[in-house]
Design a protein around this motif. Structure first.
Motif, short mmCIF file in Angstrom:
data_model
loop_
_atom_site.label_atom_id
_atom_site.label_comp_id
_atom_site.label_asym_id
_atom_site.label_seq_id
_atom_site.Cartn_x
_atom_site.Cartn_y
_atom_site.Cartn_z
N LEU A 1 76.94 24.26 56.98
CA LEU A 1 77.58 26.05 57.37
C LEU A 1 77.65 25.65 56.29
N GLU A 2 78.68 25.45 55.77
CA GLU A 2 79.51 26.05 55.01
C GLU A 2 78.89 25.84 53.15
N GLU A 3 78.54 27.16 52.54
CA GLU A 3 77.75 26.70 51.05
C GLU A 3 78.77 25.79 50.33
N GLU A 4 79.75 26.23 49.71
CA GLU A 4 80.54 25.58 48.89
C GLU A 4 80.28 23.77 49.27
N LEU A 5 80.11 23.69 50.51
CA LEU A 5 80.60 21.88 50.96
C LEU A 5 79.12 21.76 51.29
N HIS A 6 78.55 22.11 51.23
CA HIS A 6 76.59 21.87 51.14
C HIS A 6 76.39 21.39 49.47
N GLU A 7 76.89 21.74 49.13
CA GLU A 7 76.69 21.97 47.97
C GLU A 7 77.45 20.53 47.03
N HIS A 8 79.09 20.48 47.97
CA HIS A 8 79.38 19.19 47.21
C HIS A 8 78.69 17.56 47.73
N LEU A 9 78.35 18.17 49.45
CA LEU A 9 77.40 16.82 49.72
C LEU A 9 76.20 16.65 49.22
N ARG A 10 75.43 17.54 48.75
CA ARG A 10 74.38 17.18 47.85
C ARG A 10 74.14 16.71 46.64
N ARG A 11 75.67 16.97 46.17
CA ARG A 11 75.74 15.62 44.71
C ARG A 11 76.02 14.42 44.43
N ARG A 12 77.42 14.76 46.20
CA ARG A 12 77.53 13.59 46.22
C ARG A 12 76.76 11.77 46.91
N PHE A 13 75.87 12.98 47.98
CA PHE A 13 74.77 11.28 48.23
C PHE A 13 73.73 11.74 47.57
N PRO A 14 72.96 12.26 46.28
CA PRO A 14 71.68 12.59 45.98
C PRO A 14 70.65 11.77 46.92
N ALA A 15 70.34 10.86 47.59
CA ALA A 15 69.31 9.84 48.28
C ALA A 15 69.39 10.52 49.64
N VAL A 16 70.10 11.03 49.75
CA VAL A 16 70.40 11.89 51.49
C VAL A 16 69.51 13.46 51.13
N ARG A 17 68.91 14.29 52.81
CA ARG A 17 68.32 15.27 52.73
C ARG A 17 69.79 16.35 52.84
N VAL A 18 70.18 17.46 52.18
CA VAL A 18 71.29 17.85 53.14
C VAL A 18 70.73 19.18 52.87
N ALA A 19 70.88 20.13 54.09
CA ALA A 19 70.40 21.47 54.97
C ALA A 19 71.71 22.00 54.62
N LEU A 20 71.47 23.67 54.01
CA LEU A 20 72.44 24.90 54.63
C LEU A 20 71.99 25.34 56.11
N GLY A 21 72.58 24.90 56.00
CA GLY A 21 72.38 25.88 57.83
C GLY A 21 72.85 25.67 59.20
N ASP A 22 72.51 26.17 60.01
CA ASP A 22 73.79 25.83 61.16
C ASP A 22 73.14 24.96 62.28
N ALA A 23 73.78 24.42 63.06
CA ALA A 23 73.25 23.36 63.81
C ALA A 23 72.38 24.12 65.29
N ARG A 24 72.82 25.49 65.12
CA ARG A 24 72.55 26.51 66.40
C ARG A 24 70.81 26.01 66.02
N ASP A 25 70.43 26.09 64.59
CA ASP A 25 68.74 26.46 64.43
C ASP A 25 68.10 25.26 64.01
N LEU A 26 68.79 23.84 64.36
CA LEU A 26 68.57 22.20 64.17
C LEU A 26 66.98 22.46 64.11
N GLN A 27 66.05 22.37 65.52
CA GLN A 27 65.53 22.95 64.95
C GLN A 27 64.37 22.78 64.10
N ALA A 28 64.11 24.45 63.49
CA ALA A 28 63.92 25.16 62.23
C ALA A 28 64.32 23.63 61.35
N ILE A 29 65.41 23.37 61.45
CA ILE A 29 65.71 23.25 59.58
C ILE A 29 65.19 21.86 59.66
N GLY A 30 65.00 20.77 61.03
CA GLY A 30 64.71 20.04 60.33
C GLY A 30 63.24 20.07 60.41
#
Ligand SMILES: C[S@@+](CC[C@H](N)C(=O)[O-])C[C@H]1O[C@@H](n2cnc3c(N)ncnc32)[C@H](O)[C@@H]1O
Length: 171
Positions: free
Chosen positions: A52-81
């Motif tokens: 959910l948090e923008e900076e952490l999202h960006e951090h995860l995206r860079r740290r795990f480039p082979a993984v899909r990392v979405a910025l969003g709220d777990a309450r919207d999981l279906q829409a994000i998925g």
């Protein structure tokens, strides 16, 4: 693409966000390797990570480039998925959550668990770790959604030590 960041950078990124918003972050340190998934052989492209948090999202995206990392709220999981194509491959086998559920209002807990089970295949599991002595999902939420729970491993080598709980649809 920039190189993956070292693990110390993850500590600092999470700790800095915890200072800003302790209730949302709900942890002063990232999960240890003992609680992690990639190191246990799960393919990066079989994972969808939500933050959910923008900076952490960006951090995860860079740290795990082979993984899909979405910025969003777990309450919207279906829409994000659906938006990122993850659910086009079929429902998920399991959801691993490090959310601070205990600090959330019950309606938020319920919304997150309800979305999660809408994304899981029959027999799929919602796996949640927690630092406290009690189960991380309120009993009223568990019952309202018809879930069964069992306690999994206790992971001492984590800061703080964590207990894993596994939720499934009750049969
Ligand atoms: C306890 S930390 C766990 C961090 C990391 N997953 C780990 O295990 O090291 C909880 C994380 O959940 C994120 N979070 C809180 N509420 C969220 C929500 N509604 N949807 C998605 N992420 C959320 C926080 O920003 C925080 O990064």
């Amino acid at each position: 693409m920039s190189a993956p960041k070292p693990r110390g950078a993850s500590w600092w990124a999470l700790f800095r966000q915890w200072l800003r918003n302790p209730l949302q972050i709900a942890a002063i340190a990232p999960s240890s390797r003992e609680l992690a998934l990639l190191a246990k052989g799960i393919r990066g492209n079989g994972l969808l990570v939500i933050e959910l948090e923008e900076e952490l999202h960006e951090h995860l995206r860079r740290r795990f480039p082979a993984v899909r990392v979405a910025l969003g709220d777990a309450r919207d999981l279906q829409a994000i998925g659906q938006r990122c194509g993850f659910l086009a491959e079929g429902p998920a086998d399991a959801i691993i959550s490090g959310l601070g559920l205990l600090a959330m209002p019950l309606d938020t807990q319920r919304a997150i668990l309800s979305e999660a089970f809408a994304c899981l295949r029959p027999g799929g599991r919602f796996i949640q770790f927690t630092y406290g002595p009690q189960p991380p999902v309120a009993e009223s939420v568990q019952q309202a959604l018809g879930l069964a729970v069992h306690r999994g491993d206790f992971v001492l080598r984590n800061v703080p030590p964590a207990t894993v709980y596994v939720y499934e649809r009750a049969v």
